[in-house]
Design a protein around this motif. Sequence first.
Motif, PDB file in Angstrom:
ATOM      1  N   SER A  93       0.835  -1.201   0.000  1.00 45.60           N
ATOM      2  CA  SER A  93       0.000   0.000   0.000  1.00 45.60           C
ATOM      3  C   SER A  93       0.874   1.257   0.000  1.00 45.60           C
ATOM      4  CB  SER A  93      -0.923   0.006   1.228  1.00 45.60           C
ATOM      5  OG  SER A  93      -0.165   0.043   2.425  1.00 45.60           O
ATOM      6  N   HIS A  94       0.297   2.367  -0.402  1.00 48.75           N
ATOM      7  CA  HIS A  94       0.968   3.680  -0.425  1.00 48.75           C
ATOM      8  C   HIS A  94       2.163   3.711  -1.373  1.00 48.75           C
ATOM      9  CE1 HIS A  94      -1.475   5.066   2.969  1.00 48.75           C
ATOM     10  NE2 HIS A  94      -1.255   3.892   3.520  1.00 48.75           N
ATOM     11  N   SER A 174      -7.759   0.238  -0.871  1.00 53.37           N
ATOM     12  CA  SER A 174      -6.427   0.698  -1.254  1.00 53.37           C
ATOM     13  C   SER A 174      -5.984   0.291  -2.645  1.00 53.37           C
ATOM     14  CB  SER A 174      -5.387   0.179  -0.252  1.00 53.37           C
ATOM     15  OG  SER A 174      -5.653   0.637   1.054  1.00 53.37           O
ATOM     16  N   THR A 224      -2.224   1.001  -7.080  1.00 49.05           N
ATOM     17  CA  THR A 224      -2.624   1.812  -5.939  1.00 49.05           C
ATOM     18  C   THR A 224      -3.839   2.624  -6.371  1.00 49.05           C
ATOM     19  OG1 THR A 224      -0.346   1.972  -5.138  1.00 49.05           O
ATOM     20  CG2 THR A 224      -1.910   3.624  -4.346  1.00 49.05           C
ATOM     21  N   ASN A 227      -8.008   6.834  -3.991  1.00 47.52           N
ATOM     22  CA  ASN A 227      -9.076   6.965  -3.007  1.00 47.52           C
ATOM     23  C   ASN A 227      -9.006   8.389  -2.446  1.00 47.52           C
ATOM     24  OD1 ASN A 227      -6.959   6.994  -1.115  1.00 47.52           O
ATOM     25  ND2 ASN A 227      -7.155   4.813  -0.678  1.00 47.52           N
ATOM     26  N   GLU A 229      -7.862   9.635   0.286  1.00 43.24           N
ATOM     27  CA  GLU A 229      -6.567   9.941   0.886  1.00 43.24           C
ATOM     28  C   GLU A 229      -5.509  10.192  -0.179  1.00 43.24           C
ATOM     29  OE1 GLU A 229      -3.233   7.837   3.832  1.00 43.24           O
ATOM     30  OE2 GLU A 229      -5.024   6.729   3.210  1.00 43.24           O
ATOM     31  N   VAL A 230      -5.485   9.326  -1.205  1.00 38.96           N
ATOM     32  CA  VAL A 230      -4.519   9.489  -2.288  1.00 38.96           C
ATOM     33  C   VAL A 230      -4.803  10.769  -3.068  1.00 38.96           C
ATOM     34  CG1 VAL A 230      -3.744   8.536  -4.493  1.00 38.96           C
ATOM     35  CG2 VAL A 230      -3.984   7.039  -2.496  1.00 38.96           C
TER      36      VAL A 230
END
Length: 242
Positions: A93-94, A174, A224, A227, A229-230
């Motif tokens: 993730s991330h 995610s 990825t 979302n 947050e992204v």
Amino acid sequence: MSDTSRYPYCTVCALHFLGADGKRRVGTGTLIGRRTILTAGHNVYVPELRRFNSDFQVLVGLNFSAQPFTVSQIHAIDADPAWKARRDQLDRSHDLGVILLQDQVADLSTNQPLEAAMGFNNYSDADLINERVDIAGYPADASQLPPNAGPEWQPGTSMWRSFSQVPANGLDASFLSYVADTQGGQSGSPVFRYFRGATAADDRSILVGVHTHYAPALKMNRATRINPEVRALLIQWLGVVG
């Protein structure tokens, strides 16, 4: 791709760089702003070594030896803070990175600034399941080369595109998964929805994910997901240089 100077492919770029392990590597990125290139986090930073990759060459719309656009020097590179802080090698993730340019990309033939960029949005599951997504990037796998290939046919210099639908089991908070073909070198490729307009000028491509890896348990490739947050992180990066 036969014409990488047209939208949206003019927003896709090959990344050639020196890995933190000392090996030359290839990746892919996407212009999401006039001077902001989005890519996979592992293309810019290696958490296991706590080091950034270096010696980046950004080639926007590269088509074998043809380079339709000129790119300025790099202002800065960075990665998602959570990616840089990663301790678990199984945590994918991330996995997001960014390359910030000093100046705007320009058309080589006219020296005019390239105004194109790929938009991005966080879509709901209902808006993505069973919908087609496209992926475009630069494979580094020599198996993509034809027999008796000349010097212009080099891994990481030819843009390839594929597409597939997003299955019902291909989404979580995610990640976004798909069966579209990819090869090494396409990490950082845009995964996008294409919307055809009344004219070519009205066509839109909206980024929904950044390709990062293959998930063996799903037997699918994975990105990825954009979302909320992204999306907030990308807006933050855009605010640095635009």
